[in-house]
Scaffold this motif. Structure first.
Motif, mmCIF file in Angstrom:
data_model
loop_
_atom_site.group_PDB
_atom_site.id
_atom_site.type_symbol
_atom_site.label_atom_id
_atom_site.label_comp_id
_atom_site.label_asym_id
_atom_site.label_seq_id
_atom_site.Cartn_x
_atom_site.Cartn_y
_atom_site.Cartn_z
ATOM 1 N N ASP A 1 0.651 -1.293 0.087
ATOM 2 C CA ASP A 1 -0.083 0.030 -0.016
ATOM 3 C C ASP A 1 0.838 1.360 -0.172
ATOM 4 O O ASP A 1 0.415 2.209 -0.836
ATOM 5 N N ARG A 2 2.184 1.113 0.722
ATOM 6 C CA ARG A 2 2.782 2.412 0.945
ATOM 7 C C ARG A 2 3.620 2.810 -0.365
ATOM 8 O O ARG A 2 3.623 3.837 -0.938
ATOM 9 N N PHE A 3 4.054 1.491 -1.173
ATOM 10 C CA PHE A 3 4.813 1.638 -2.380
ATOM 11 C C PHE A 3 3.871 2.348 -3.353
ATOM 12 O O PHE A 3 4.392 3.211 -4.033
ATOM 13 N N VAL A 4 2.542 1.773 -3.474
ATOM 14 C CA VAL A 4 1.810 2.379 -4.490
ATOM 15 C C VAL A 4 1.519 3.819 -4.150
ATOM 16 O O VAL A 4 1.364 4.605 -4.945
ATOM 17 N N GLU A 5 1.218 4.126 -2.976
ATOM 18 C CA GLU A 5 0.989 5.229 -2.572
ATOM 19 C C GLU A 5 2.120 6.478 -2.765
ATOM 20 O O GLU A 5 1.821 7.722 -3.375
ATOM 21 N N ALA A 6 3.346 5.934 -2.476
ATOM 22 C CA ALA A 6 4.490 6.719 -3.293
ATOM 23 C C ALA A 6 4.614 6.688 -4.677
ATOM 24 O O ALA A 6 6.014 7.538 -5.030
ATOM 25 N N GLY A 7 4.071 6.190 -5.398
ATOM 26 C CA GLY A 7 4.200 6.170 -6.941
ATOM 27 C C GLY A 7 4.655 4.957 -7.484
ATOM 28 O O GLY A 7 4.895 4.817 -8.586
ATOM 29 N N GLY A 8 4.877 4.007 -6.624
ATOM 30 C CA GLY A 8 5.502 2.821 -7.259
ATOM 31 C C GLY A 8 4.459 1.945 -8.050
ATOM 32 O O GLY A 8 3.390 1.913 -7.665
ATOM 33 N N THR A 9 4.884 1.295 -9.015
ATOM 34 C CA THR A 9 4.024 0.739 -10.006
ATOM 35 C C THR A 9 4.689 -0.693 -10.259
ATOM 36 O O THR A 9 3.974 -1.558 -10.555
ATOM 37 N N GLY B 1 14.347 -5.410 -1.677
ATOM 38 C CA GLY B 1 13.182 -6.186 -0.986
ATOM 39 C C GLY B 1 13.072 -5.222 0.243
ATOM 40 O O GLY B 1 14.051 -4.873 0.626
ATOM 41 N N ALA B 2 11.890 -5.386 0.918
ATOM 42 C CA ALA B 2 11.600 -4.701 2.244
ATOM 43 C C ALA B 2 10.728 -5.709 3.287
ATOM 44 O O ALA B 2 9.656 -6.072 2.574
ATOM 45 N N SER B 3 11.065 -5.840 4.353
ATOM 46 C CA SER B 3 10.427 -6.521 5.143
ATOM 47 C C SER B 3 9.673 -5.769 6.192
ATOM 48 O O SER B 3 8.962 -6.488 6.998
ATOM 49 N N THR B 4 9.893 -4.442 6.146
ATOM 50 C CA THR B 4 9.018 -3.601 7.023
ATOM 51 C C THR B 4 9.013 -2.234 6.470
ATOM 52 O O THR B 4 9.617 -1.988 5.483
ATOM 53 N N VAL B 5 7.884 -1.377 7.021
ATOM 54 C CA VAL B 5 7.607 -0.361 6.051
ATOM 55 C C VAL B 5 8.753 0.762 6.192
ATOM 56 O O VAL B 5 8.817 1.420 5.541
ATOM 57 N N ALA B 6 9.213 0.627 7.299
ATOM 58 C CA ALA B 6 10.623 1.451 7.592
ATOM 59 C C ALA B 6 11.727 1.351 6.615
ATOM 60 O O ALA B 6 12.316 2.215 6.007
ATOM 61 N N GLN B 7 11.928 -0.027 6.370
ATOM 62 C CA GLN B 7 12.806 -0.434 5.142
ATOM 63 C C GLN B 7 12.553 0.389 3.879
ATOM 64 O O GLN B 7 13.303 0.779 3.050
ATOM 65 N N LEU B 8 11.147 0.063 3.681
ATOM 66 C CA LEU B 8 10.618 0.747 2.298
ATOM 67 C C LEU B 8 10.818 2.251 2.545
ATOM 68 O O LEU B 8 11.266 2.724 1.291
ATOM 69 N N GLU B 9 10.542 2.911 3.275
ATOM 70 C CA GLU B 9 10.757 4.277 3.436
ATOM 71 C C GLU B 9 12.114 4.674 3.178
ATOM 72 O O GLU B 9 12.464 5.631 2.556
ATOM 73 N N GLU B 10 13.022 4.044 3.632
ATOM 74 C CA GLU B 10 14.476 4.306 3.466
ATOM 75 C C GLU B 10 14.766 4.204 1.993
ATOM 76 O O GLU B 10 15.436 4.972 1.463
ATOM 77 N N ALA B 11 14.101 3.294 1.279
ATOM 78 C CA ALA B 11 14.509 3.146 -0.203
ATOM 79 C C ALA B 11 13.797 4.265 -0.866
ATOM 80 O O ALA B 11 14.398 4.770 -1.733
ATOM 81 N N LEU B 12 12.551 4.475 -0.558
ATOM 82 C CA LEU B 12 11.915 5.682 -1.136
ATOM 83 C C LEU B 12 12.579 7.104 -1.246
ATOM 84 O O LEU B 12 12.588 7.585 -2.288
ATOM 85 N N ASP B 13 13.261 6.989 -0.094
ATOM 86 C CA ASP B 13 13.845 8.620 0.091
ATOM 87 C C ASP B 13 15.140 8.668 -0.752
ATOM 88 O O ASP B 13 15.831 9.726 -0.995
ATOM 89 N N ALA B 14 15.605 7.276 -1.148
ATOM 90 C CA ALA B 14 16.774 7.369 -2.192
ATOM 91 C C ALA B 14 16.366 7.876 -3.592
ATOM 92 O O ALA B 14 17.337 8.477 -4.164
ATOM 93 N N VAL B 15 15.240 7.825 -3.840
ATOM 94 C CA VAL B 15 14.674 8.350 -5.012
ATOM 95 C C VAL B 15 15.175 9.913 -5.410
ATOM 96 O O VAL B 15 15.342 10.516 -6.158
ATOM 97 N N GLN B 16 14.867 10.651 -3.826
ATOM 98 C CA GLN B 16 15.270 12.228 -4.413
ATOM 99 C C GLN B 16 16.623 12.395 -3.760
ATOM 100 O O GLN B 16 17.067 13.689 -3.799
ATOM 101 N N LEU B 17 17.387 11.487 -3.396
ATOM 102 C CA LEU B 17 18.704 11.793 -2.975
ATOM 103 C C LEU B 17 19.479 12.449 -4.194
ATOM 104 O O LEU B 17 19.913 11.531 -5.188
ATOM 105 N N GLU B 18 20.398 13.491 -4.042
ATOM 106 C CA GLU B 18 21.136 13.856 -5.249
ATOM 107 C C GLU B 18 22.429 13.878 -4.820
ATOM 108 O O GLU B 18 23.087 14.341 -3.852
#
Length: 321
Positions: A36-44, A292-309
């Motif tokens: 759910d969180r992946f899709v909410e963040a724009g993941g497809t 892969g992510a086994s927790t929502v926190a791990q997912l959030e860490e990966a999602l934040d990488a998309v914005q990392l410059e």
């Protein structure tokens, strides 16, 4: 979330979520929260396989969970689902490679029906030959996957754990047969390079865990219609969990130096090593990191990488370390 284009024609999110452990070591409730969180963040883009979790049972748990989730959320048309054929066991409870289904034409035809039923869908967006089965004639496998594309059962076809020369051979055979060619290759790929002297895991006559090589990246540069999906991009959490990720042949001097540069850049940008790895990979336009992510926190860490410059200097240092 930023986008990538598979095979020059299919838009997907720049990160691919791996669902290998969903429904087993990652319990259903947590898996659904991650989805759910992946899709909410724009993941497809979501990756699974017909054999996932067979080491804990008969396999198919991941596909079944995804099917139930898509049905409940009514979001199938917004997603790009990838699954695979070739490594599912034919002996319940025994995932040993001697019992893998392989890639004969009849096996492919039967396996796709099983995946469709478990996923609760009438089509598969990306269908991989999971392992390069050198026991089966390659033209038979290429033809079987090509017919699925011609029939509209799958959209894109690809291969995983495959040497570059075999990829080229398969694409030539597809052209000769007039069928859909492999346009996505899923290989083990991360920031570190394994030692060329590391032992090779050979099953069914070909290497199983095939790391993307310099040849793969050279081939990508010459074929803009091809996409690399990089699995095990975060080495199962090893960048964060140990002083040095020594698994799969990474304990060699070049890797140590590269890892130290990774940590220096992470400190400079105030990010984790995992995030820098993903951000570095995202600078390659034909690469989609699979994590892969086994927790929502791990997912959030990966999602934040998309914005990392990362600066040009940092990218060059990472490239040349």
């Amino acid at each position: 979330m930023m986008q990538r284009t598979l095979a020059g024609r299919r838009p997907v999110s720049a990160l691919c979520l791996g669902a290998m452990n969903f429904g087993s070591s990652t319990d259903p409730e947590t898996a659904i929260a991650i989805l759910d969180r992946f899709v909410e963040a724009g993941g497809t883009f979501i990756d699974t396989s017909n054999n996932y979790n067979q080491w804990l049972g008969t396999g198919g748990d991941s596909e079944e969970l995804l099917g139930r989730w898509m049905h409940s959320r009514k979001n199938r048309d917004q997603l790009v689902i990838a699954t695979k054929v070739g490594a599912r066991t034919t002996v319940a409870g025994d995932p040993g490679d001697q019992h893998w289904e392989g890639l004969r034409a009849g096996t492919v035809a039967a396996a796709v029906e099983g995946s469709l039923a478990r996923l609760g869908t009438d089509r598969i967006d990306l269908y991989y030959a999971h392992i390069d089965d050198r026991v089966t004639p390659l033209d038979e496998t290429v033809g079987a996957l090509g017919r699925l594309a011609a029939d509209g059962v799958v959209d894109l076809v690809g291969c995983s754990n495959t040497a570059t020369w075999r990829l080229e051979q398969a694409r030539r055979l597809a052209a000769d047969q007039g069928v859909e060619a492999y346009s996505v290759i899923q290989q083990h790929s991360t920031y570190l390079w394994p030692s060329p002297l590391a032992p090779i895991d050979v099953r069914r006559g070909s290497p199983f865990f095939v790391h993307a090589t310099v040849e793969h990246f050279d081939y990508l540069a010459e074929h803009p219609d091809l996409t690399l999906v990089a699995y095990a991009s975060l080495l199962g959490g090893s960048y964060a969990g140990r002083p040095f990720p020594a698994n799969r042949g990474y304990a060699h001097p070049s890797a140590y130096g590269r890892f130290e540069e990774l940590r220096r850049v992470a400190r400079e940008v105030g990010a984790t090593a995992n995030q820098v790895v993903l951000a570095w990979m995202l600078h390659r336009p034909q690469v989609v990191p699979l994590f892969g992510a086994s927790t929502v926190a791990q997912l959030e860490e990966a999602l934040d990488a998309v914005q990392l410059e990362l600066s040009d200097d940092q990218l060059q240092r990472l490239d040349t370390a």
